[in-house]
Motif scaffolding. Structure first.
Motif, PDB file in Angstrom:
ATOM      1  N   HIS A   4      68.265  63.680  -2.044  1.00  0.00           N
ATOM      2  CA  HIS A   4      67.665  62.783  -1.064  1.00  0.00           C
ATOM      3  C   HIS A   4      68.744  62.005  -0.319  1.00  0.00           C
ATOM      4  CE1 HIS A   4      63.653  62.572  -3.528  1.00  0.00           C
ATOM      5  NE2 HIS A   4      63.947  63.787  -3.101  1.00  0.00           N
ATOM      6  N   ASP A   5      68.566  61.864   0.976  1.00  0.00           N
ATOM      7  CA  ASP A   5      69.492  61.060   1.771  1.00  0.00           C
ATOM      8  C   ASP A   5      69.262  59.570   1.559  1.00  0.00           C
ATOM      9  OD1 ASP A   5      70.655  63.320   2.912  1.00  0.00           O
ATOM     10  OD2 ASP A   5      69.187  63.373   4.539  1.00  0.00           O
ATOM     11  N   TYR A   6      68.023  59.210   1.185  1.00  0.00           N
ATOM     12  CA  TYR A   6      67.678  57.811   0.996  1.00  0.00           C
ATOM     13  C   TYR A   6      66.903  57.661  -0.308  1.00  0.00           C
ATOM     14  CZ  TYR A   6      68.732  57.777   5.986  1.00  0.00           C
ATOM     15  OH  TYR A   6      69.349  57.933   7.201  1.00  0.00           O
ATOM     16  N   PRO A   7      66.911  56.481  -0.903  1.00  0.00           N
ATOM     17  CA  PRO A   7      66.160  56.291  -2.155  1.00  0.00           C
ATOM     18  C   PRO A   7      64.669  56.452  -1.928  1.00  0.00           C
ATOM     19  CG  PRO A   7      66.920  54.180  -1.292  1.00  0.00           C
ATOM     20  CD  PRO A   7      67.598  55.255  -0.481  1.00  0.00           C
ATOM     21  N   THR A   8      63.978  56.939  -2.942  1.00  0.00           N
ATOM     22  CA  THR A   8      62.533  57.108  -2.840  1.00  0.00           C
ATOM     23  C   THR A   8      61.866  55.740  -2.855  1.00  0.00           C
ATOM     24  OG1 THR A   8      62.669  59.217  -4.001  1.00  0.00           O
ATOM     25  CG2 THR A   8      60.500  58.164  -3.892  1.00  0.00           C
ATOM     26  N   PRO A   9      61.067  55.437  -1.832  1.00  0.00           N
ATOM     27  CA  PRO A   9      60.473  54.104  -1.742  1.00  0.00           C
ATOM     28  C   PRO A   9      59.169  53.996  -2.519  1.00  0.00           C
ATOM     29  CG  PRO A   9      59.877  55.362   0.181  1.00  0.00           C
ATOM     30  CD  PRO A   9      60.757  56.266  -0.660  1.00  0.00           C
ATOM     31  N   THR A  10      58.704  52.781  -2.690  1.00  0.00           N
ATOM     32  CA  THR A  10      57.365  52.546  -3.208  1.00  0.00           C
ATOM     33  C   THR A  10      56.378  52.595  -2.052  1.00  0.00           C
ATOM     34  OG1 THR A  10      57.489  50.153  -2.879  1.00  0.00           O
ATOM     35  CG2 THR A  10      58.320  51.019  -4.971  1.00  0.00           C
ATOM     36  N   ILE A  11      55.095  52.753  -2.390  1.00  0.00           N
ATOM     37  CA  ILE A  11      54.071  52.738  -1.353  1.00  0.00           C
ATOM     38  C   ILE A  11      54.075  51.396  -0.624  1.00  0.00           C
ATOM     39  CG2 ILE A  11      51.578  52.706  -0.965  1.00  0.00           C
ATOM     40  CD1 ILE A  11      52.707  55.495  -1.221  1.00  0.00           C
ATOM     41  N   GLU A  12      54.344  50.326  -1.353  1.00  0.00           N
ATOM     42  CA  GLU A  12      54.386  49.008  -0.723  1.00  0.00           C
ATOM     43  C   GLU A  12      55.479  48.959   0.340  1.00  0.00           C
ATOM     44  OE1 GLU A  12      52.163  48.859  -4.309  1.00  0.00           O
ATOM     45  OE2 GLU A  12      54.220  49.554  -3.994  1.00  0.00           O
ATOM     46  N   GLU A  13      56.641  49.519   0.041  1.00  0.00           N
ATOM     47  CA  GLU A  13      57.727  49.554   1.026  1.00  0.00           C
ATOM     48  C   GLU A  13      57.353  50.427   2.222  1.00  0.00           C
ATOM     49  OE1 GLU A  13      61.776  49.026  -1.611  1.00  0.00           O
ATOM     50  OE2 GLU A  13      60.613  50.870  -1.877  1.00  0.00           O
ATOM     51  N   CYS A  14      56.671  51.535   1.950  1.00  0.00           N
ATOM     52  CA  CYS A  14      56.232  52.407   3.040  1.00  0.00           C
ATOM     53  C   CYS A  14      55.221  51.698   3.943  1.00  0.00           C
ATOM     54  CB  CYS A  14      55.618  53.684   2.477  1.00  0.00           C
ATOM     55  SG  CYS A  14      56.782  54.767   1.632  1.00  0.00           S
ATOM     56  N   THR A  15      54.370  50.883   3.348  1.00  0.00           N
ATOM     57  CA  THR A  15      53.391  50.136   4.129  1.00  0.00           C
ATOM     58  C   THR A  15      54.076  49.145   5.057  1.00  0.00           C
ATOM     59  OG1 THR A  15      51.717  50.379   2.402  1.00  0.00           O
ATOM     60  CG2 THR A  15      51.398  48.587   3.980  1.00  0.00           C
ATOM     61  N   VAL A  16      55.126  48.503   4.568  1.00  0.00           N
ATOM     62  CA  VAL A  16      55.882  47.573   5.406  1.00  0.00           C
ATOM     63  C   VAL A  16      56.462  48.312   6.613  1.00  0.00           C
ATOM     64  CG1 VAL A  16      57.942  46.104   5.515  1.00  0.00           C
ATOM     65  CG2 VAL A  16      56.403  45.963   3.552  1.00  0.00           C
ATOM     66  N   VAL A  17      57.003  49.509   6.377  1.00  0.00           N
ATOM     67  CA  VAL A  17      57.556  50.302   7.480  1.00  0.00           C
ATOM     68  C   VAL A  17      56.449  50.737   8.432  1.00  0.00           C
ATOM     69  CG1 VAL A  17      58.771  52.433   8.070  1.00  0.00           C
ATOM     70  CG2 VAL A  17      59.534  51.066   6.125  1.00  0.00           C
ATOM     71  N   ASP A  18      55.296  51.102   7.886  1.00  0.00           N
ATOM     72  CA  ASP A  18      54.151  51.463   8.717  1.00  0.00           C
ATOM     73  C   ASP A  18      53.823  50.328   9.685  1.00  0.00           C
ATOM     74  OD1 ASP A  18      52.840  53.897   8.845  1.00  0.00           O
ATOM     75  OD2 ASP A  18      51.064  53.200   7.779  1.00  0.00           O
ATOM     76  N   HIS A  19      53.763  49.123   9.163  1.00  0.00           N
ATOM     77  CA  HIS A  19      53.466  47.969   9.997  1.00  0.00           C
ATOM     78  C   HIS A  19      54.585  47.706  11.008  1.00  0.00           C
ATOM     79  CE1 HIS A  19      50.569  46.304   6.691  1.00  0.00           C
ATOM     80  NE2 HIS A  19      50.063  47.329   7.348  1.00  0.00           N
ATOM     81  N   TYR A  20      55.812  47.960  10.606  1.00  0.00           N
ATOM     82  CA  TYR A  20      56.950  47.799  11.524  1.00  0.00           C
ATOM     83  C   TYR A  20      56.794  48.730  12.720  1.00  0.00           C
ATOM     84  CZ  TYR A  20      61.799  48.115  13.180  1.00  0.00           C
ATOM     85  OH  TYR A  20      62.940  48.122  13.958  1.00  0.00           O
ATOM     86  N   PHE A  21      56.493  50.002  12.442  1.00  0.00           N
ATOM     87  CA  PHE A  21      56.280  50.961  13.528  1.00  0.00           C
ATOM     88  C   PHE A  21      55.073  50.571  14.376  1.00  0.00           C
ATOM     89  CE2 PHE A  21      58.411  54.516  10.905  1.00  0.00           C
ATOM     90  CZ  PHE A  21      59.628  54.266  11.495  1.00  0.00           C
ATOM     91  N   ALA A  22      53.982  50.181  13.710  1.00  0.00           N
ATOM     92  CA  ALA A  22      52.764  49.848  14.436  1.00  0.00           C
ATOM     93  C   ALA A  22      52.991  48.667  15.376  1.00  0.00           C
ATOM     94  CB  ALA A  22      51.632  49.538  13.458  1.00  0.00           C
ATOM     95  N   ASN A  23      53.684  47.660  14.900  1.00  0.00           N
ATOM     96  CA  ASN A  23      53.916  46.477  15.725  1.00  0.00           C
ATOM     97  C   ASN A  23      54.721  46.801  16.978  1.00  0.00           C
ATOM     98  OD1 ASN A  23      52.519  44.777  14.005  1.00  0.00           O
ATOM     99  ND2 ASN A  23      54.337  44.235  12.825  1.00  0.00           N
ATOM    100  N   ARG A  24      55.599  47.796  16.887  1.00  0.00           N
ATOM    101  CA  ARG A  24      56.462  48.130  18.009  1.00  0.00           C
ATOM    102  C   ARG A  24      55.923  49.268  18.872  1.00  0.00           C
ATOM    103  NH1 ARG A  24      58.676  45.600  14.277  1.00  0.00           N
ATOM    104  NH2 ARG A  24      60.529  44.270  14.539  1.00  0.00           N
ATOM    105  N   LEU A  25      55.313  50.259  18.241  1.00  0.00           N
ATOM    106  CA  LEU A  25      54.939  51.475  18.953  1.00  0.00           C
ATOM    107  C   LEU A  25      53.428  51.668  19.092  1.00  0.00           C
ATOM    108  CD1 LEU A  25      57.499  53.890  17.235  1.00  0.00           C
ATOM    109  CD2 LEU A  25      57.769  52.657  19.401  1.00  0.00           C
TER     110      LEU A  25
END
Length: 228
Positions: A4-25
């Motif tokens: 893996h190029d990056y550490p495997t995240p938790t679902i909670e971390e993925c949700t934060v990224v989801d919201h990050y993308f949603a807020n911008r895009l």
């Protein structure tokens, strides 16, 4: 296994990224917020696509330059509205659901969003409704009961043309799709659906996993290369 190029995240971390993308895009608006509130008040299951997924569907409408869109599984119409907003002049969506009560809520949501004229609602068993439709459709979104996914694929191929794009939602099932011993009817339906995609020489398909506020899931993406 590939490193893996990056550490495997938790679902909670993925949700934060989801919201990050949603807020911008894919920023929400008062209309979509009211749609979700209406769906919840009507007792619908929380199966609406996430904002970034709704934006993905809208972008696919534009990429494919779809004029005729078919959706199997209206629910409260959140995804329908996302696609309807992306249609060019003269574009039209036919959306199917077998729950008449939910269809009434969806109709109110369409009116609220100002997209009623772009949408034809059909209420009834999807396979029966599909048999009455005239193709071809340019973009097809399958997001209904998963045990019937194989039959839905057979039906929508009859309504397709060369170049039609078919999106199948919820194909990962929290990773259960890869379990050869699953007895879950939803998983079995998706597995048979994917097998049909894989073995049909007229189709070019892939599938992608997604993580975020809706957990671990994904979608299939298919282009019809030829007709039988």
């Amino acid at each position: 296994m590939r490193a893996h190029d990056y550490p495997t995240p938790t679902i909670e971390e993925c949700t934060v990224v989801d919201h990050y993308f949603a807020n911008r895009l894919a920023p929400t608006d008062s209309v979509l917020e009211r749609v979700l509130a209406a769906n919840q008040a009507a007792g619908m299951p929380p199966h609406d696509v996430a904002p970034v997924q709704g934006k993905f569907l809208a972008v696919m409408v534009q990429i494919t330059q779809a004029k005729r869109v078919l959706e199997i599984g209206t629910l409260g119409g959140y995804s329908t509205i996302c696609m309807a907003r992306a249609l060019s002049e003269g574009g039209h969506i036919t959306t199917i659901d077998n729950n008449a009560d939910f269809a009434l809520v969806a109709a109110q949501n369409f009116e609220l969003a100002g997209v009623t004229e772009r949408i034809e609602q059909r209420v009834g068993t999807a396979l029966e409704v599909l048999a009455t439709l005239q193709g071809p459709f340019d973009l097809i979104f399958i997001d209904a009961d998963k045990p019937n996914n194989p039959a839905y694929l057979d039906a929508v191929l009859k309504l397709s043309r060369v170049g039609t794009t078919i999106i199948g939602d919820n194909v990962v099932r929290g990773g259960a799709v890869s379990n050869p011993n699953s007895a879950d009817p939803n998983v079995l339906g998706v597995q048979r659906f994917l097998q049909k995609l894989a073995t049909n020489p007229n189709l070019n398909s892939t599938a992608l996993q997604t993580v975020g506020e809706k957990g671990w899931d994904g979608f299939s993406l298919t282009v019809v290369n030829a007709l039988p």
